[in-house]
Design an enzyme around this catalytic site. Structure first.
Site, PDB file in Angstrom:
ATOM      1  N   ASP A 179     -19.183 -36.202 -19.272  1.00 26.79           N
ATOM      2  CA  ASP A 179     -18.953 -37.642 -19.349  1.00 26.79           C
ATOM      3  C   ASP A 179     -20.203 -38.384 -19.841  1.00 26.79           C
ATOM      4  O   ASP A 179     -21.291 -38.182 -19.290  1.00 26.79           O
ATOM      5  CB  ASP A 179     -18.582 -38.125 -17.940  1.00 26.79           C
ATOM      6  CG  ASP A 179     -17.993 -39.515 -17.928  1.00 26.79           C
ATOM      7  OD1 ASP A 179     -16.909 -39.698 -18.503  1.00 26.79           O
ATOM      8  OD2 ASP A 179     -18.617 -40.423 -17.334  1.00 26.79           O
TER       9      ASP A 179
ATOM     10  N   ASN B 145       3.872 -33.524  -3.480  1.00 29.57           N
ATOM     11  CA  ASN B 145       4.200 -33.820  -2.079  1.00 29.57           C
ATOM     12  C   ASN B 145       4.753 -35.223  -1.838  1.00 29.57           C
ATOM     13  O   ASN B 145       4.800 -35.692  -0.710  1.00 29.57           O
ATOM     14  CB  ASN B 145       2.978 -33.575  -1.185  1.00 29.57           C
ATOM     15  CG  ASN B 145       1.835 -34.516  -1.531  1.00 29.57           C
ATOM     16  OD1 ASN B 145       1.901 -35.236  -2.527  1.00 29.57           O
ATOM     17  ND2 ASN B 145       0.801 -34.514  -0.719  1.00 29.57           N
TER      18      ASN B 145
ATOM     19  N   ASP C  49      -1.325 -34.019  -8.113  1.00 31.40           N
ATOM     20  CA  ASP C  49      -2.236 -33.204  -7.308  1.00 31.40           C
ATOM     21  C   ASP C  49      -2.355 -31.801  -7.887  1.00 31.40           C
ATOM     22  O   ASP C  49      -1.658 -31.445  -8.838  1.00 31.40           O
ATOM     23  CB  ASP C  49      -1.757 -33.169  -5.839  1.00 31.40           C
ATOM     24  CG  ASP C  49      -0.256 -32.929  -5.748  1.00 31.40           C
ATOM     25  OD1 ASP C  49       0.211 -31.931  -6.339  1.00 31.40           O
ATOM     26  OD2 ASP C  49       0.453 -33.746  -5.115  1.00 31.40           O
TER      27      ASP C  49
ATOM     28  N   GLU D  60     -19.125 -36.053 -24.326  1.00 32.69           N
ATOM     29  CA  GLU D  60     -18.480 -37.291 -24.765  1.00 32.69           C
ATOM     30  C   GLU D  60     -19.553 -38.145 -25.438  1.00 32.69           C
ATOM     31  O   GLU D  60     -20.406 -38.728 -24.769  1.00 32.69           O
ATOM     32  CB  GLU D  60     -17.878 -38.030 -23.565  1.00 32.69           C
ATOM     33  CG  GLU D  60     -17.019 -39.194 -24.011  1.00 32.69           C
ATOM     34  CD  GLU D  60     -16.815 -40.234 -22.929  1.00 32.69           C
ATOM     35  OE1 GLU D  60     -15.897 -41.049 -23.070  1.00 32.69           O
ATOM     36  OE2 GLU D  60     -17.574 -40.249 -21.950  1.00 32.69           O
TER      37      GLU D  60
ATOM     38  N   ASP E 167       3.689 -38.260  -2.432  1.00 37.70           N
ATOM     39  CA  ASP E 167       2.880 -39.441  -2.086  1.00 37.70           C
ATOM     40  C   ASP E 167       2.622 -40.342  -3.304  1.00 37.70           C
ATOM     41  O   ASP E 167       1.878 -41.319  -3.210  1.00 37.70           O
ATOM     42  CB  ASP E 167       1.560 -39.044  -1.409  1.00 37.70           C
ATOM     43  CG  ASP E 167       0.634 -38.285  -2.346  1.00 37.70           C
ATOM     44  OD1 ASP E 167       1.031 -37.994  -3.501  1.00 37.70           O
ATOM     45  OD2 ASP E 167      -0.508 -37.972  -1.930  1.00 37.70           O
TER      46      ASP E 167
ATOM     47  N   ASP F 183       3.210 -34.719  -9.139  1.00 39.56           N
ATOM     48  CA  ASP F 183       3.021 -34.923  -7.698  1.00 39.56           C
ATOM     49  C   ASP F 183       3.866 -33.920  -6.927  1.00 39.56           C
ATOM     50  O   ASP F 183       5.089 -33.921  -7.039  1.00 39.56           O
ATOM     51  CB  ASP F 183       3.431 -36.369  -7.355  1.00 39.56           C
ATOM     52  CG  ASP F 183       3.401 -36.627  -5.856  1.00 39.56           C
ATOM     53  OD1 ASP F 183       2.697 -35.880  -5.141  1.00 39.56           O
ATOM     54  OD2 ASP F 183       4.083 -37.571  -5.413  1.00 39.56           O
TER      55      ASP F 183
HETATM   56  O1  TEU Z   1     -15.825 -43.099 -20.741  1.00 35.72           O
HETATM   57  C1  TEU Z   1     -16.828 -43.497 -21.620  1.00 35.72           C
HETATM   58  C2  TEU Z   1     -16.669 -44.829 -22.183  1.00 35.72           C
HETATM   59  O2  TEU Z   1     -17.627 -45.539 -22.090  1.00 35.72           O
HETATM   60  C3  TEU Z   1     -15.435 -45.398 -22.789  1.00 35.72           C
HETATM   61  O3  TEU Z   1     -14.650 -44.540 -23.481  1.00 35.72           O
HETATM   62  C4  TEU Z   1     -14.765 -46.126 -21.681  1.00 35.72           C
HETATM   63  O4  TEU Z   1     -13.465 -45.680 -21.532  1.00 35.72           O
HETATM   64  C5  TEU Z   1     -14.717 -47.609 -21.893  1.00 35.72           C
HETATM   65  O5  TEU Z   1     -13.530 -47.908 -22.540  1.00 35.72           O
HETATM   66  C6  TEU Z   1     -15.823 -48.241 -22.623  1.00 35.72           C
HETATM   67  O6  TEU Z   1     -15.470 -49.568 -22.881  1.00 35.72           O
HETATM   68  C7  TEU Z   1     -16.109 -42.177 -19.741  1.00 35.72           C
HETATM   69  C8  TEU Z   1     -14.812 -41.757 -19.093  1.00 35.72           C
HETATM   70  O7  TEU Z   1     -14.034 -41.049 -20.025  1.00 35.72           O
HETATM   71  C9  TEU Z   1     -14.139 -42.975 -18.561  1.00 35.72           C
HETATM   72  O8  TEU Z   1     -12.861 -42.700 -18.057  1.00 35.72           O
HETATM   73  C10 TEU Z   1     -15.043 -43.531 -17.476  1.00 35.72           C
HETATM   74  O9  TEU Z   1     -14.528 -44.735 -17.013  1.00 35.72           O
HETATM   75  C11 TEU Z   1     -16.469 -43.745 -17.975  1.00 35.72           C
HETATM   76  O10 TEU Z   1     -16.975 -42.693 -18.760  1.00 35.72           O
HETATM   77  C12 TEU Z   1     -17.404 -43.864 -16.794  1.00 35.72           C
HETATM   78  O11 TEU Z   1     -17.507 -42.623 -16.151  1.00 35.72           O
HETATM   79 CA    CA Z   2       0.550 -35.830  -4.326  1.00 34.28          CA
END
Ligand code: TEU
Ligand code: CA
Length: 564
Positions: A209, A32, A38, A263, A34, A30
């Site tokens: 993701d 600043n 960042d 992922e 808060d 951080d």
């Molecule tokens: O996560 C995918 C996901 O489904 C899991 O790893 C999730 O963390 C959860 O534990 C399932 O029970 C991705 C992101 O990495 C995570 O941070 C997000 O919350 C999720 O997608 C939604 O965007």
């Molecule tokens: Ca900050």
């Protein structure tokens, strides 16, 4: 449009040889006061990352968001979250990274958006809005029940009734994270456009993701009873996912020579090559869940064994095969801390076991991903009550499981203390200053009280620290092609305490031996192997003579040997 304007001249498959470091911006630094990390805070620590020797930063979402899920709910893909700074701060951060030879990949979250994204605001307005089909709308059952029995990962149904039009929308995650409809070609065009926007700035690629979830099951039939506990295996298997990714590869990723890591939640080891086989043209690599979820059943902690861990790693290597590529990681922002999970975070063995795990992650035939704080051996947080958690996942499960009386509070808390995502989200421990030097204000999530002993400033001073061990391992990997590309062979898959594998490239041969326990052991090398010299070990004091075939292993010893 000049698609190649800012295309950096990176060699083909450059991403196989890099070490990646994940920054979770809210908890990194951080600048600043808060209490929230960042972008300027990241820029201020680039010297630290350069000293560590990493090549690529993966930045978790930095986009405008109402933060229902800490930025994994994006309101505007072309704007920086105000709490994190401005676009000028982003540009400066990127410029400074690239001046130091560090590439940046960002988080592409396009299975869903925030419900506050203008696309969704339009979509929910009326059934005939031009953006209605950007999302997935269905009528309820005749009795008013949701269209099917899909559960959300964050508790309750994956469907939300929207009163304006009287239809339900689909959300695999929070109700504030409506799923996009990838059957609509306009959605592809929008996503490709925003990808170009960031690539043209000089970003080198994306972590994607839950990308296998973008294609939905035709007709959205109910899950069978045995599928309900793990819907990810159905959600990740829509029929069009490979077609969508091949299109993205052809139009965006390939022309920019971008790195991509999907992922792969719900993707089995048999299916992984479909995403990563270079001949198919989809993604560079995927994150598989077989290691981090070895001892998990949703929020429940179960047991793991070393042979099971070894088997998962061997299968990941096999799945990458000749034409694919894998990732190696033990932690990220969704998992408990590596040393608490797979090592021993007691004061006696924390440092040595954290170094052993680093040795493991950095000597796989895969691109290593370190999570911020791994390089310090940061540990899980001593959570007490449910109030100590910030995570939308814990709060949703608490409502669904504990408040309804389905699971006793004590039982839920005992598991989640070990499995919660907030373990990894506590702020970085920079120094012994208040709040670990993360902020001069009040941190958004409490700093682990062990920052007094475990912090970057102390470790930078100590040549034997977990930090310097990571630095040495990264440097060794960079100068040793066999540790990157060499064939991976587990030479003793059944041993319950020793993990031993070779990495071989032409006539260069290395042996990695890890003692996963506090019991010292004599270990006779199998298969007529003999040692030329120890290349790097984790300070366990191993003295080995040339030609040795018998090793005396100290607790949590981790040594890389060159073989004859
Ligand atoms: O996560 C995918 C996901 O489904 C899991 O790893 C999730 O963390 C959860 O534990 C399932 O029970 C991705 C992101 O990495 C995570 O941070 C997000 O919350 C999720 O997608 C939604 O965007
Ligand atoms: Ca900050």
């Amino acid at each position: 449009m000049s698609q190649t304007r800012a295309t950096p001249q990176r060699p083909t498959a450059w991403w196989k040889e890099v070490v990646v470091y994940q920054v979770y911006p809210r908890s990194f630094n951080d600048s600043n006061g808060d209490g929230i990390g960042d972008l300027n805070g990241i820029t201020a620590k680039l010297g630290y990352l350069q000293q560590l020797g990493i090549d690529v930063v993966w930045l978790s979402p930095h986009f405008d968001s109402p933060n229902a899920d800490n930025g994994y709910d994006i309101r505007n893909y072309r704007q920086v979250l105000a709490e994190f700074g401005t676009m000028a701060d982003f540009d400066r951060m990127l410029e400074d990274m690239r001046a130091r030879g560090i590439e940046l990949i960002i988080d592409l979250v396009v299975n869903h958006t925030s419900d506050e994204h203008v696309w969704f605001a339009d979509s929910r307005r009326s059934r005939d809005n031009p953006r209605r089909d950007y999302y997935i709308w269905r009528d309820g059952k005749p009795d008013g029940a949701p269209p099917n029995n899909y559960p959300s990962f964050f508790g309750g149904s994956a469907w939300q009734l929207d009163p304006t039009t009287g239809q339900y929308y689909l959300h695999y995650f929070d109700v504030k994270q409506p799923d996009l409809n990838w059957e609509n070609p306009q959605v592809h065009a929008e996503v490709f456009d925003l990808m170009r926007f960031w690539l043209d700035k000089g970003v080198a690629g994306f972590r994607m993701d839950v990308i296998p979830f973008i294609s939905k099951q035709p007709g959205l039939p109910d899950l069978a009873p045995d599928q309900l506990a793990h819907p990810e295996f159905v959600y990740s298997n829509g029929p069009q996912v490979h077609q969508y990714l091949q299109r993205m590869h052809h139009e965006i990723l390939d022309p920019y020579n971008a790195m991509s890591v999907g992922e792969a939640f719900g993707v089995t080891l048999e299916q992984a090559p479909l995403f990563t086989d270079a001949q198919r043209g989809e993604l560079s690599m995927v994150f598989q869940f077989d290691v981090v979820r070895l001892d998990r059943d949703n929020w429940r902690k179960t047991d793991w064994t070393l042979p099971a861990l070894k088997a998962a790693l061997a299968r990941i290597d096999q799945a990458a095969g000749l034409h694919g590529w894998a990732t190696s990681y033990l932690c990220n922002h969704d998992n408990p801390r590596a040393v608490s999970h797979f090592g021993d975070d007691s004061p006696a063995w924390r440092e040595r076991s954290a170094k052993a795990l680093a040795t493991l992650v950095l000597t796989q035939r895969a691109t290593p991903f370190l999570y911020q704080g791994d390089e310090l051996g940061m540990t899980n947080y001593p959570f007490q009550g449910v109030k100590d958690y910030d995570d939308v996942e814990v709060r949703g499960q608490w409502r669904q499981l504990v408040e309804t009386g389905r699971v006793p509070a004590a039982e839920y808390l005992e598991h989640v203390r070990q499995t919660s995502r907030d373990n990894a989200r506590t702020p970085m421990q920079w120094s012994a200053d208040p709040h670990g030097g993360f902020t001069t204000g009040q941190p958004w999530l409490a700093v682990n009280p062990n920052y007094v002993e475990i912090n970057a400033a102390a470790q930078l001073e100590d040549p034997d620290s977990v930090f310097h061990h990571h630095r040495r391992l990264i440097a060794l990997r960079h100068q040793t092609p066999a540790l990157v590309h060499g064939a991976y062979v587990d030479i003793d898959p059944k041993h319950e305490q020793i993990f031993a594998y070779t990495r071989t490239l032409a006539d260069e041969r290395y042996l990695v031996v890890l003692n996963f326990g506090t019991r010292p052991l004599e270990y006779a090398l199998p298969g007529g192997l003999s040692i030329e010299r120890a290349v790097l070990d984790n300070g366990s004091g191993d003295a080995v003579t040339a030609g040795a075939t018998l090793l005396t292993l100290a607790p949590w010893q981790a040594t890389i040997y060159k073989l004859d």
